[in-house]
Motif scaffolding. Structure first.
Motif, mmCIF file in Angstrom:
data_model
loop_
_atom_site.group_PDB
_atom_site.id
_atom_site.type_symbol
_atom_site.label_atom_id
_atom_site.label_comp_id
_atom_site.label_asym_id
_atom_site.label_seq_id
_atom_site.Cartn_x
_atom_site.Cartn_y
_atom_site.Cartn_z
ATOM 1 N N CYS A 131 -6.969 -17.252 -34.752
ATOM 2 C CA CYS A 131 -6.628 -17.855 -33.465
ATOM 3 C C CYS A 131 -6.090 -16.753 -32.553
ATOM 4 C CB CYS A 131 -5.581 -18.944 -33.663
ATOM 5 S SG CYS A 131 -4.917 -19.631 -32.137
ATOM 6 N N VAL A 132 -6.622 -16.651 -31.323
ATOM 7 C CA VAL A 132 -6.161 -15.609 -30.403
ATOM 8 C C VAL A 132 -4.761 -15.896 -29.880
ATOM 9 C CG1 VAL A 132 -8.458 -14.857 -29.690
ATOM 10 C CG2 VAL A 132 -7.314 -16.654 -28.414
ATOM 11 N N GLY A 133 -4.273 -17.129 -30.047
ATOM 12 C CA GLY A 133 -2.930 -17.478 -29.593
ATOM 13 C C GLY A 133 -1.873 -17.135 -30.615
ATOM 14 N N CYS A 134 -1.901 -17.812 -31.750
ATOM 15 C CA CYS A 134 -0.846 -17.650 -32.758
ATOM 16 C C CYS A 134 -1.178 -16.588 -33.805
ATOM 17 C CB CYS A 134 -0.566 -18.987 -33.434
ATOM 18 S SG CYS A 134 -1.959 -19.635 -34.388
ATOM 19 N N ARG A 135 -2.407 -16.073 -33.807
ATOM 20 C CA ARG A 135 -2.868 -15.031 -34.724
ATOM 21 C C ARG A 135 -2.882 -15.467 -36.181
ATOM 22 N NH1 ARG A 135 -5.825 -11.648 -32.875
ATOM 23 N NH2 ARG A 135 -5.261 -10.146 -34.429
ATOM 24 N N VAL A 136 -3.036 -16.764 -36.443
ATOM 25 C CA VAL A 136 -3.124 -17.280 -37.804
ATOM 26 C C VAL A 136 -4.592 -17.392 -38.188
ATOM 27 C CG1 VAL A 136 -2.693 -19.299 -39.265
ATOM 28 C CG2 VAL A 136 -0.951 -18.526 -37.658
ATOM 29 N N ARG A 137 -4.945 -16.864 -39.370
ATOM 30 C CA ARG A 137 -6.318 -16.979 -39.868
ATOM 31 C C ARG A 137 -6.486 -18.327 -40.535
ATOM 32 N NH1 ARG A 137 -9.331 -11.930 -41.846
ATOM 33 N NH2 ARG A 137 -10.210 -13.542 -43.142
ATOM 34 N N THR A 138 -7.554 -19.025 -40.192
ATOM 35 C CA THR A 138 -7.820 -20.320 -40.780
ATOM 36 C C THR A 138 -9.327 -20.569 -40.795
ATOM 37 O OG1 THR A 138 -7.213 -22.655 -40.739
ATOM 38 C CG2 THR A 138 -7.578 -21.606 -38.621
ATOM 39 N N VAL A 139 -9.720 -21.665 -41.384
ATOM 40 C CA VAL A 139 -11.130 -22.033 -41.465
ATOM 41 C C VAL A 139 -11.665 -22.258 -40.052
ATOM 42 C CG1 VAL A 139 -12.729 -23.746 -42.394
ATOM 43 C CG2 VAL A 139 -10.713 -23.094 -43.693
ATOM 44 N N SER A 140 -12.846 -21.741 -39.772
ATOM 45 C CA SER A 140 -13.383 -21.793 -38.406
ATOM 46 C C SER A 140 -13.592 -23.225 -37.907
ATOM 47 C CB SER A 140 -14.684 -21.007 -38.315
ATOM 48 O OG SER A 140 -15.673 -21.602 -39.115
ATOM 49 N N SER A 141 -13.791 -24.178 -38.819
ATOM 50 C CA SER A 141 -14.008 -25.560 -38.390
ATOM 51 C C SER A 141 -12.747 -26.194 -37.789
ATOM 52 C CB SER A 141 -14.509 -26.413 -39.555
ATOM 53 O OG SER A 141 -13.550 -26.426 -40.591
ATOM 54 N N GLU A 142 -11.580 -25.616 -38.035
ATOM 55 C CA GLU A 142 -10.333 -26.136 -37.481
ATOM 56 C C GLU A 142 -9.992 -25.509 -36.130
ATOM 57 O OE1 GLU A 142 -7.267 -25.675 -40.374
ATOM 58 O OE2 GLU A 142 -8.299 -26.917 -41.843
ATOM 59 N N LEU A 143 -10.791 -24.538 -35.700
ATOM 60 C CA LEU A 143 -10.541 -23.837 -34.443
ATOM 61 C C LEU A 143 -11.584 -24.215 -33.408
ATOM 62 C CD1 LEU A 143 -9.815 -20.323 -35.951
ATOM 63 C CD2 LEU A 143 -8.143 -21.915 -35.025
ATOM 64 N N LEU A 144 -11.220 -24.044 -32.152
ATOM 65 C CA LEU A 144 -12.106 -24.291 -31.029
ATOM 66 C C LEU A 144 -12.746 -22.969 -30.631
ATOM 67 C CD1 LEU A 144 -13.057 -26.300 -28.821
ATOM 68 C CD2 LEU A 144 -11.017 -25.674 -27.540
ATOM 69 N N ARG A 145 -14.079 -22.920 -30.599
ATOM 70 C CA ARG A 145 -14.772 -21.692 -30.187
ATOM 71 C C ARG A 145 -14.821 -21.653 -28.669
ATOM 72 N NH1 ARG A 145 -20.086 -19.598 -29.073
ATOM 73 N NH2 ARG A 145 -20.183 -17.444 -29.754
ATOM 74 N N LEU A 146 -14.530 -20.495 -28.110
ATOM 75 C CA LEU A 146 -14.525 -20.299 -26.663
ATOM 76 C C LEU A 146 -15.510 -19.201 -26.300
ATOM 77 C CD1 LEU A 146 -10.648 -20.089 -26.286
ATOM 78 C CD2 LEU A 146 -12.067 -22.123 -26.038
ATOM 79 N N VAL A 147 -16.162 -19.357 -25.150
ATOM 80 C CA VAL A 147 -17.038 -18.315 -24.608
ATOM 81 C C VAL A 147 -16.784 -18.207 -23.110
ATOM 82 C CG1 VAL A 147 -18.859 -18.513 -26.335
ATOM 83 C CG2 VAL A 147 -18.950 -19.911 -24.300
ATOM 84 N N VAL A 148 -17.203 -17.103 -22.528
ATOM 85 C CA VAL A 148 -17.071 -16.903 -21.088
ATOM 86 C C VAL A 148 -18.427 -17.147 -20.436
ATOM 87 C CG1 VAL A 148 -16.565 -15.242 -19.270
ATOM 88 C CG2 VAL A 148 -15.200 -15.265 -21.342
ATOM 89 N N VAL A 149 -18.449 -18.049 -19.449
ATOM 90 C CA VAL A 149 -19.656 -18.332 -18.669
ATOM 91 C C VAL A 149 -19.304 -18.087 -17.211
ATOM 92 C CG1 VAL A 149 -21.342 -20.080 -18.011
ATOM 93 C CG2 VAL A 149 -20.438 -20.048 -20.342
ATOM 94 N N GLU A 150 -19.855 -17.024 -16.638
ATOM 95 C CA GLU A 150 -19.634 -16.662 -15.231
ATOM 96 C C GLU A 150 -18.154 -16.557 -14.875
ATOM 97 O OE1 GLU A 150 -21.887 -19.385 -12.880
ATOM 98 O OE2 GLU A 150 -23.788 -18.763 -13.754
ATOM 99 N N GLY A 151 -17.385 -15.892 -15.726
ATOM 100 C CA GLY A 151 -15.973 -15.659 -15.456
ATOM 101 C C GLY A 151 -15.046 -16.815 -15.785
ATOM 102 N N VAL A 152 -15.586 -17.887 -16.372
ATOM 103 C CA VAL A 152 -14.791 -19.059 -16.732
ATOM 104 C C VAL A 152 -14.816 -19.220 -18.251
ATOM 105 C CG1 VAL A 152 -14.554 -21.559 -16.465
ATOM 106 C CG2 VAL A 152 -15.383 -20.183 -14.555
ATOM 107 N N ILE A 153 -13.649 -19.375 -18.857
ATOM 108 C CA ILE A 153 -13.585 -19.621 -20.297
ATOM 109 C C ILE A 153 -13.877 -21.098 -20.531
ATOM 110 C CG2 ILE A 153 -12.133 -19.604 -22.339
ATOM 111 C CD1 ILE A 153 -10.563 -17.330 -21.093
ATOM 112 N N VAL A 154 -14.914 -21.372 -21.327
ATOM 113 C CA VAL A 154 -15.309 -22.755 -21.599
ATOM 114 C C VAL A 154 -15.281 -23.006 -23.104
ATOM 115 C CG1 VAL A 154 -16.719 -22.996 -19.529
ATOM 116 C CG2 VAL A 154 -17.764 -22.187 -21.609
ATOM 117 N N PRO A 155 -14.908 -24.219 -23.517
ATOM 118 C CA PRO A 155 -14.964 -24.567 -24.934
ATOM 119 C C PRO A 155 -16.412 -24.760 -25.357
ATOM 120 C CG PRO A 155 -13.925 -26.334 -23.655
ATOM 121 C CD PRO A 155 -14.283 -25.256 -22.704
ATOM 122 N N ASP A 156 -16.777 -24.201 -26.478
ATOM 123 C CA ASP A 156 -18.126 -24.335 -27.032
ATOM 124 C C ASP A 156 -18.059 -25.354 -28.165
ATOM 125 O OD1 ASP A 156 -20.704 -24.032 -27.877
ATOM 126 O OD2 ASP A 156 -20.470 -21.983 -28.596
#
Length: 96
Positions: free
Chosen positions: A19-44
């Protein structure tokens, strides 16, 4: 011996992400994937959008930690400021 970067999860090996916030490693299914689309961070939500991804726990507290640590420009290797309004709206909608 457990494979590197994997975690036994429900009898199957699952990839780990940090997690980029708390820096805790966990299973990817429990995290929200984020990408940048035209300068905006959007949830994937479907985990199918192109581009460099970052992972975040779907909580406002982890979002605030990531903002305070200035983690998003580093995670996305962006030199310009990124817009968090869409991500914040998504997380606030989940909390309410």
């Amino acid at each position: 011996m457990r494979p590197h970067g994997k975690l036994e999860y429900g009898g199957q090996a699952a990839p780990l992400r940090t997690c980029v916030g708390c820096r805790v490693r966990t299973v990817s299914s429990e995290l929200l994937r984020l990408v940048v689309v035209e300068g905006v961070i959007v949830p994937d939500l479907r985990r199918r959008l192109q581009g460099r991804g970052a992972s975040l726990h779907p909580t406002l507290s982890c979002l605030e930690l990531a903002e305070r640590r200035r983690a998003f420009p580093r995670a996305f290797r962006a030199a310009v400021p990124l817009d968090l309004s869409r991500l914040r709206g998504h997380l606030e909608g989940q909390a309410g």
